[in-house]
Design a protein around this motif. Structure first.
Motif, short mmCIF file in Angstrom:
data_model
loop_
_atom_site.label_atom_id
_atom_site.label_comp_id
_atom_site.label_asym_id
_atom_site.label_seq_id
_atom_site.Cartn_x
_atom_site.Cartn_y
_atom_site.Cartn_z
N THR A 118 -8.22 4.29 8.46
CA THR A 118 -9.04 4.10 7.27
C THR A 118 -10.22 5.06 7.26
N TYR A 119 -10.83 5.26 8.44
CA TYR A 119 -11.96 6.19 8.48
C TYR A 119 -11.50 7.60 8.13
N CYS A 176 -5.29 1.04 12.77
CA CYS A 176 -5.43 0.98 11.31
C CYS A 176 -6.84 1.35 10.88
N THR A 177 -7.82 0.81 11.60
CA THR A 177 -9.20 1.06 11.22
C THR A 177 -9.54 2.53 11.35
N VAL A 202 -2.00 7.06 -5.74
CA VAL A 202 -3.08 7.97 -5.38
C VAL A 202 -2.53 9.38 -5.17
N ALA A 261 -11.19 7.71 4.49
CA ALA A 261 -12.50 7.79 3.83
C ALA A 261 -13.03 9.21 3.90
N PHE A 271 -0.60 2.89 -2.93
CA PHE A 271 -1.39 4.05 -2.51
C PHE A 271 -0.53 5.30 -2.53
N THR A 282 -11.70 12.05 1.35
CA THR A 282 -12.16 12.31 -0.01
C THR A 282 -13.26 13.35 -0.04
N ASN A 288 -4.62 -3.02 15.17
CA ASN A 288 -5.66 -3.09 14.13
C ASN A 288 -6.68 -2.00 14.30
N LEU A 289 -6.99 -1.66 15.55
CA LEU A 289 -7.95 -0.59 15.78
C LEU A 289 -7.38 0.73 15.24
N HIS A 318 0.81 -1.21 0.00
CA HIS A 318 0.00 0.00 0.00
C HIS A 318 0.85 1.26 0.00
#
Lengths: 250, 335, 207
Positions: free
Chosen positions: A153-154, A149-150, A81, A157, A77, A160, A146-147, A73
């Protein structure tokens, strides 16, 4: 493995080329440049982890773990991107005739940059700890990272949204761009923004190299706002003789 | 496509309309203007980017907790596969084609691409293929990951994998047609005063990327055809259980080389800011885009090709134990 | 600027065949043959990939063709090869004819090529029907069918191109000594198919 290491050489040359260009240049930190610099930094991280996995002993450790996901990524990414966003911020004025909003662009960049690093940087650590990729379940000891990372991700999101708002609003009622807002030298900036249906009133003639900025040759002037519908060089524009002599004549 | 048609298709709206102003309807039709196609590509690919992003958000939401609480493991595999495929083949590649379409003719001083109709055709292959891939969620989505390593991709359901192969063949054809267009435009349609060394770097990048697409994508297509035969007709090109010794590794490398080369070529297209002085390095760089895959797979044997445990996801604790064992030497300094 | 647009005398001198034409109605140079060559290059990469796969299978396998593969008969494919190779020379005669503005000659030679191509395809079908192995018999059989089938598909497409050129040549003055891109394209494609077959024949039957 060999190819993986060999590929680092031309990549390194290019990265040094970019860095040297930035070093010697006078930087305007607008959104396009920010994304370009974000691209370089992210791509270098991805490239370094790529060289890491080229080493066989290390590769056996991280094979099929989140380290690979992180590397991939950062390359894909960070390397695409960010580059595409940079290109969009750079050429949007040419495509639509309107400038994108700068403050929104900077918000967009900051959110993307933070979101990307928050999402993918912990994946390096997860991979080193041995978390397998492509599986929906994982050991609870990986939960915290992992939390993170999540959450990243938000943020990605959400990032954009300013871009969408910016693009939509600017396309309809942004600031008029003029033919050459960046004072660039290549052909696409010599026609109207957006270009007419067959691009050029008259086909352009090459008079200097595409990147002859500040090389003693005459700098282009910002074209006046009124001359948008007509392709005209600034008054008194005389192509430098040496450039003319250096370029192949038709 | 005759020259006369070229003329009539590219200049239909010059009369009446203000020059340079396209009507919004133009962007939803089979238009041959490279600028319209470029924006069509960019907007379409951005929509797919958001779809891929939504899939990624779903994946990460599932992974926020160690349990499988949001989606079923099968659906997770579907999400993962479609996310990867959408992001590579429906966002990065078409966005690249979009910028190239818009900018190459402008940068070389041409009035349009070399083959405007083929250009439009190449674009209009993208949305149907993308819709087929997204629509596979309603039938049976592919599960084998965006790399579709053969042993796994032959075991995870024919419909989903078939849709995946079909999508990639269509998108591959589209990018081959696009690459022919870019190559011919760059090499043949520069204004007479522009030698090949006077081109902006963007054109150089696209030249290298197009050449590599033309070399890599057909090989990928060949591998996909073989995979489709394995999947649908029951041949044994990639299938180690098909009565052959499982040492079919080089055939895998073929697939990996092709796909790896393809994607990484494209990841590069965007390094062409006008600030960049080094164009020669580009051509070298993309010749070995297999770095993501090859090293990790050559050494580890067929049994490690692809993650076999995707199918045994409920035994992930075992997998984790194996991994710890496997990384035992590292533990000593980590703890 | 990298260029300027202020000097109309210098613009577009060689770009257009007719400099006096108005800026928006100039004659565009023909890039179709070059484009077709690039396309054929890409096509040959598909075949190269498939050939490479075949060679890989062959090198890796302990016995090749695998034990139990029935003997292949060389008569029909041999005749087929001769027909296809000679059709390349036949279609070249059509090109020579059309360059001399001889459209009737073009039609004759193209018809002859089409017939030869059809015979080739018929021979292929005959061979498929008489082979003692099927698609799934073993790896050799699979690669054999995929390679020859994929090539046969290309022969079929070439045949369609030739028939399309024949159909168009019925129109008066569609092709002339100057304008015959369709003829050249069909000819080039046919040569390509022919060359691929030679490699294929060598790999599958001789080697």
């Amino acid at each position: 493995m060999i190819t993986t290491m060999v590929i680092a050489v031309p990549t390194g040359i290019k990265v040094f080329g970019w860095l040297a260009t930035i070093w010697g240049g006078k930087i305007q930190l607008n959104s396009a440049m920010l994304f370009a610099m974000g691209f370089i930094s992210m791509f270098v991280i991805g490239g370094i982890s790529g060289v890491m996995v080229a080493a066989v002993p290390f590769d056996i450790h991280v094979h099929d773990t989140y380290f690979i996901v992180a590397h991939l990524h950062y390359v894909l990414f960070g390397g695409s991107v960010f580059g595409i966003y940079s290109a969009i911020y750079h050429w949007f004025p040419k495509m639509t005739g309107r400038m994108l909003n700068e403050p929104l662009g900077i918000v967009h960049f900051v959110l993307t940059f933070i979101g990307m690093n928050l999402t993918f940087m912990p994946m390096h650590e997860l991979g080193l700890l041995g978390m397998n990729r492509r599986i929906a379940l994982y050991d609870p000891k990986f939960a915290t990272l992992n939390l993170v990372c999540t959450i990243g991700t938000y943020i990605l999101a959400v990032s954009t949204l300013p871009f969408l708002a910016n693009a939509g609003w600017s396309w309809i009622s942004g600031k008029k761009a003029g033919n050459n807002p960046w004072r660039a030298l290549t052909f696409e900036w010599m026609t109207t923004s957006p270009p007419a249906i067959e691009n050029f009133e008259q086909l352009p003639v090459l008079t200097s190299g595409p990147y002859d900025y500040g090389s003693g040759k005459r700098n282009p002037q910002m074209e006046p706002e009124e001359s948008q519908s007509n392709v005209e060089a600034p008054p008194g524009f005389i192509p430098p003789e040496e450039a003319r002599a250096g370029s192949p004549e038709p | 496509m005759t020259q006369a048609e070229w003329q009539s298709t590219t200049t239909p709206t010059t009369e009446g309309a203000i020059p340079g102003q396209r009507k919004w309807q133009d962007y939803f039709t089979f238009n041959t203007d490279h600028k319209v196609i470029g924006i069509q590509y960019l907007v379409t690919s951005f929509i797919f980017y958001m779809i891929g992003g939504a899939l990624a958000t779903a994946i990460r939401t599932e992974l926020a907790t160690p349990e499988s609480d949001l989606v079923s493991p099968e659906l997770y595999n579907n999400l993962l596969t479609v996310h990867g495929t959408v992001m590579i083949f429906l966002w990065i590649i078409p966005a690249g084609s979009g910028l190239a379409n818009y900018l190459i003719p402008l940068m070389v001083g041409a009035r349009d691409m070399a083959f405007p109709k083929m250009n439009a055709l190449a674009f209009w292959m993208v949305p149907p293929a993308g819709l087929a891939l997204i629509g596979s969620f309603f039938l049976e989505a592919p599960q084998a990951g965006w790399t579709s390593y053969p042993p796994l991709s032959l075991m995870t359901g024919k419909v989903g994998e078939g849709i995946w192969i079909f999508t990639l063949l269509v998108l591959g054809t589209s990018s081959i047609l696009g690459a022919i267009n870019f190559l011919v435009t760059i090499l043949r349609m520069r204004v007479p005063s522009m030698g090949i060394n006077d081109m902006p770097l963007f054109c150089w990048s696209m030249l290298a990327a197009s050449a590599l697409i033309l070399i890599g994508t057909p090989v990928l297509a060949g591998a996909l055809i073989l995979l489709a035969f394995d999947l649908l007709a029951g041949t044994a090109f990639f299938n180690p259980t098909g009565g052959r010794r499982p040492d079919c590794l080089p055939a895998y490398v073929l697939v990996l080389l092709a796909s790896g080369g393809l994607h990484h070529d494209f990841a590069a297209v965007w390094r062409n800011f006008r600030y960049s002085p080094g164009s020669c390095a580009k051509a070298d760089l993309w010749l070995s885009g297999d770095r993501l895959f090859q090293s990790r797979h050559q050494l580890l044997g067929a049994n490690r090709l692809g993650p076999p445990y995707v199918h045994q996801r409920h035994s992930c604790l075992v997998a984790d134990v194996l991994h710890d064992h496997h990384n035992g030497d590292r533990r000593t300094y980590r703890n | 600027m990298q260029g300027s647009t202020i000097d109309p005398a210098k613009t577009a001198l060689n770009y257009h065949h007719e400099t006096e034409a108005a800026a928006h109605h100039e004659e565009h140079p023909d890039h179709r043959l070059f484009g077709l060559l690039v396309f054929l290059g890409a096509e040959s990469m598909i075949f190269a990939g498939l050939f490479l796969a075949y060679l890989t299978f062959r090198v890796v396998a302990p016995v090749w063709p695998p034990e139990g593969t029935p003997e292949r008969e060389l008569l029909v494919p041999g005749i087929n090869t001769l027909i296809l190779i000679s059709s390349s020379f036949v279609i070249h005669q059509a090109d020579v004819a059309v360059k001399k503005n001889n459209v009737n000659g073009l039609r004759t030679w193209f018809l002859a090529t089409a017939v030869m191509g059809a015979i080739f395809l018929a021979g292929q079908v005959y061979e498929y029907n008489n082979l003692e192995f099927g698609l799934k018999t073993n790896l050799y059989a699979s690669t054999f069918y995929v390679l020859t089938g994929f090539h046969g598909l290309h022969v079929f497409l070439g045949l369609c191109l030739i028939l399309a050129v024949l159909w168009r040549s019925m129109q008066k003055e569609h092709y002339s000594g100057e304008h015959h891109f369709g003829v050249e394209a069909a000819e080039l494609y046919w040569h390509f198919v022919d060359v691929i077959w030679i490699v294929l024949f060598f790999l599958l039957y001789i080697l």
